[in-house]
Design a protein around this motif. Structure first.
Motif, PDB file in Angstrom:
ATOM      1  N   ASP B   3       0.816  -1.201   0.000  1.00  0.00           N
ATOM      2  CA  ASP B   3       0.000   0.000   0.000  1.00  0.00           C
ATOM      3  C   ASP B   3       0.855   1.257   0.000  1.00  0.00           C
ATOM      4  O   ASP B   3       0.433   2.300  -0.465  1.00  0.00           O
ATOM      5  N   VAL B   4       2.057   1.172   0.595  1.00  0.00           N
ATOM      6  CA  VAL B   4       2.988   2.291   0.652  1.00  0.00           C
ATOM      7  C   VAL B   4       4.299   1.820   0.014  1.00  0.00           C
ATOM      8  O   VAL B   4       4.922   0.887   0.521  1.00  0.00           O
ATOM      9  N   THR B   5       4.656   2.433  -1.071  1.00  0.00           N
ATOM     10  CA  THR B   5       5.804   1.985  -1.863  1.00  0.00           C
ATOM     11  C   THR B   5       6.903   3.037  -1.873  1.00  0.00           C
ATOM     12  O   THR B   5       6.625   4.210  -2.149  1.00  0.00           O
ATOM     13  N   GLN B   6       8.102   2.588  -1.578  1.00  0.00           N
ATOM     14  CA  GLN B   6       9.247   3.499  -1.580  1.00  0.00           C
ATOM     15  C   GLN B   6      10.239   3.088  -2.652  1.00  0.00           C
ATOM     16  O   GLN B   6      10.492   1.896  -2.863  1.00  0.00           O
ATOM     17  N   THR B   7      10.812   4.081  -3.327  1.00  0.00           N
ATOM     18  CA  THR B   7      11.890   3.823  -4.275  1.00  0.00           C
ATOM     19  C   THR B   7      12.966   4.892  -4.123  1.00  0.00           C
ATOM     20  O   THR B   7      12.647   6.052  -3.843  1.00  0.00           O
ATOM     21  N   PRO B   8      14.247   4.538  -4.268  1.00  0.00           N
ATOM     22  CA  PRO B   8      14.748   3.177  -4.376  1.00  0.00           C
ATOM     23  C   PRO B   8      14.750   2.471  -3.027  1.00  0.00           C
ATOM     24  O   PRO B   8      14.625   3.119  -1.988  1.00  0.00           O
ATOM     25  N   ARG B   9      14.903   1.183  -2.991  1.00  0.00           N
ATOM     26  CA  ARG B   9      14.984   0.448  -1.736  1.00  0.00           C
ATOM     27  C   ARG B   9      16.389   0.519  -1.155  1.00  0.00           C
ATOM     28  O   ARG B   9      16.575   0.488   0.061  1.00  0.00           O
ATOM     29  N   ASN B  10      17.360   0.600  -2.015  1.00  0.00           N
ATOM     30  CA  ASN B  10      18.750   0.722  -1.577  1.00  0.00           C
ATOM     31  C   ASN B  10      19.478   1.682  -2.502  1.00  0.00           C
ATOM     32  O   ASN B  10      19.256   1.655  -3.724  1.00  0.00           O
ATOM     33  N   ARG B  11      20.320   2.515  -1.901  1.00  0.00           N
ATOM     34  CA  ARG B  11      21.079   3.449  -2.729  1.00  0.00           C
ATOM     35  C   ARG B  11      22.391   3.759  -2.045  1.00  0.00           C
ATOM     36  O   ARG B  11      22.441   4.034  -0.843  1.00  0.00           O
ATOM     37  N   ILE B  12      23.454   3.684  -2.830  1.00  0.00           N
ATOM     38  CA  ILE B  12      24.770   4.109  -2.356  1.00  0.00           C
ATOM     39  C   ILE B  12      25.171   5.307  -3.189  1.00  0.00           C
ATOM     40  O   ILE B  12      25.106   5.259  -4.416  1.00  0.00           O
ATOM     41  N   GLY B 112       6.106   2.305   4.590  1.00  0.00           N
ATOM     42  CA  GLY B 112       6.686   1.638   3.442  1.00  0.00           C
ATOM     43  C   GLY B 112       7.778   0.697   3.912  1.00  0.00           C
ATOM     44  O   GLY B 112       8.106   0.636   5.103  1.00  0.00           O
ATOM     45  N   GLU B 113       8.371  -0.026   2.981  1.00  0.00           N
ATOM     46  CA  GLU B 113       9.362  -1.036   3.332  1.00  0.00           C
ATOM     47  C   GLU B 113      10.732  -0.458   3.637  1.00  0.00           C
ATOM     48  O   GLU B 113      11.626  -1.176   4.059  1.00  0.00           O
ATOM     49  N   GLY B 114      10.892   0.820   3.422  1.00  0.00           N
ATOM     50  CA  GLY B 114      12.149   1.470   3.785  1.00  0.00           C
ATOM     51  C   GLY B 114      13.093   1.649   2.612  1.00  0.00           C
ATOM     52  O   GLY B 114      13.082   0.863   1.652  1.00  0.00           O
ATOM     53  N   SER B 115      13.903   2.684   2.699  1.00  0.00           N
ATOM     54  CA  SER B 115      14.955   2.946   1.701  1.00  0.00           C
ATOM     55  C   SER B 115      16.267   3.076   2.459  1.00  0.00           C
ATOM     56  O   SER B 115      16.428   3.972   3.287  1.00  0.00           O
ATOM     57  N   ARG B 116      17.173   2.161   2.170  1.00  0.00           N
ATOM     58  CA  ARG B 116      18.465   2.190   2.859  1.00  0.00           C
ATOM     59  C   ARG B 116      19.423   3.031   2.042  1.00  0.00           C
ATOM     60  O   ARG B 116      19.731   2.696   0.897  1.00  0.00           O
ATOM     61  N   LEU B 117      19.870   4.129   2.632  1.00  0.00           N
ATOM     62  CA  LEU B 117      20.756   5.066   1.947  1.00  0.00           C
ATOM     63  C   LEU B 117      22.129   5.051   2.603  1.00  0.00           C
ATOM     64  O   LEU B 117      22.240   5.186   3.829  1.00  0.00           O
ATOM     65  N   THR B 118      23.150   4.911   1.779  1.00  0.00           N
ATOM     66  CA  THR B 118      24.538   4.977   2.253  1.00  0.00           C
ATOM     67  C   THR B 118      25.235   6.109   1.522  1.00  0.00           C
ATOM     68  O   THR B 118      25.226   6.135   0.274  1.00  0.00           O
ATOM     69  N   VAL B 119      25.796   7.034   2.292  1.00  0.00           N
ATOM     70  CA  VAL B 119      26.527   8.155   1.708  1.00  0.00           C
ATOM     71  C   VAL B 119      28.012   7.977   2.029  1.00  0.00           C
ATOM     72  O   VAL B 119      28.405   7.953   3.198  1.00  0.00           O
ATOM     73  N   LEU B 120      28.803   7.840   0.984  1.00  0.00           N
ATOM     74  CA  LEU B 120      30.235   7.584   1.177  1.00  0.00           C
ATOM     75  C   LEU B 120      31.047   8.877   1.227  1.00  0.00           C
ATOM     76  O   LEU B 120      30.601   9.901   0.679  1.00  0.00           O
TER      77      LEU B 120
END
Lengths: 114, 120
Positions: B3-12, B112-120
């Motif tokens: 019902d709640v959609t997040q994009t992207p799910r993972n991003r570096i 939503g299912e979450g968006s995992r963000l990694t900032v290098l």
């Protein structure tokens, strides 16, 4: 003092055990209270609301103590599938508006082992 | 479908880059939220919106901006990402919690299912 505080655990209990979590809140004007469950790497989901009179849902019992400003969650007959992080959430209605400030505790980790 | 959609799910990504996290919902809720979750800190509110014309800062809005393009869409932007913005980001929706002292519903948050963000 944090607005909402939980013992982070982890709590490690055998199947069938009874386990209880407490959560304290600092804002005496807080109006509503919830327990959410979060599985590893998943989104939080509502487990149950906490009513003034206390409420029960199967093996789960939630209680509210306004005088001491804490809520509790009791899990009876623990199952392996109860392993998760349990988040305490407090809603402080401000100024009579219908939106309150939702504040999350940091979560309590529960692991149920065979 | 969720019902709640997040994009992207993972991003570096790298420091200084602009990042947008998008959220769409099919629940028909007016209220939408962006939270971030960090270990030991719980979920913290970044921004929230009660309808398309209403945007409000949460407790940690610095370094973030949002756009409510429609009732169903709420996006979060990091204009210039920095490493301490590495976190798990959740979008959530809710219906009205209380109306004039009468309990309309619980005000439950749907994540939503979450968006995992990694900032290098």
């Amino acid at each position: 003092r944090k607005e909402v505080e939980q013992d982070p655990g982890p709590f490690n209990v055998p199947e069938g055990a009874t386990v209880a979590f407490n959560c304290t809140y600092s804002n005496s004007a807080s109006q509503s209270f919830f327990w959410y469950r979060q599985d590893c790497r998943k989104e939080p989901k509502l487990l149950m609301s906490v009513y003034s009179s206390g409420n029960e849902d199967g093996r789960f019992t939630a209680q509210l103590n306004r005088a001491s400003q804490y809520i509790s969650l009791l899990i009876r007959d623990s199952k392996l599938s109860d392993s998760a992080t349990y988040l305490c959430v407090v809603n402080s209605n401000a100024g009579g508006t219908s939106y309150g400030k939702l504040t999350f505790g940091q979560g309590t980790i529960l692991t149920v082992h065979p | 479908d969720a019902d709640v959609t997040q994009t992207p799910r993972n991003r570096i990504t790298k420091t200084g880059k602009r990042i947008m996290l998008e959220c769409s919902q099919t629940k028909g809720h007016d209220r939408m939220y962006w939270y971030r979750q960090d270990p030991g800190l719980g979920l913290r509110l970044i921004y929230y919106s009660f309808d398309v014309k209403d945007i409000n800062k949460g407790e940690i809005s610095d370094g973030y901006s949002v756009s409510r393009q429609a009732q169903a869409k709420f996006s979060l932007s990091l204009e210039s990402a920095i490493p301490n913005q590495t976190a798990l980001y959740f979008c959530a929706t809710s219906d009205l919690p209380w109306t004039s002292g009468i309990r309309a519903n619980t005000g439950e948050l749907f994540f939503g299912e979450g968006s995992r963000l990694t900032v290098l």
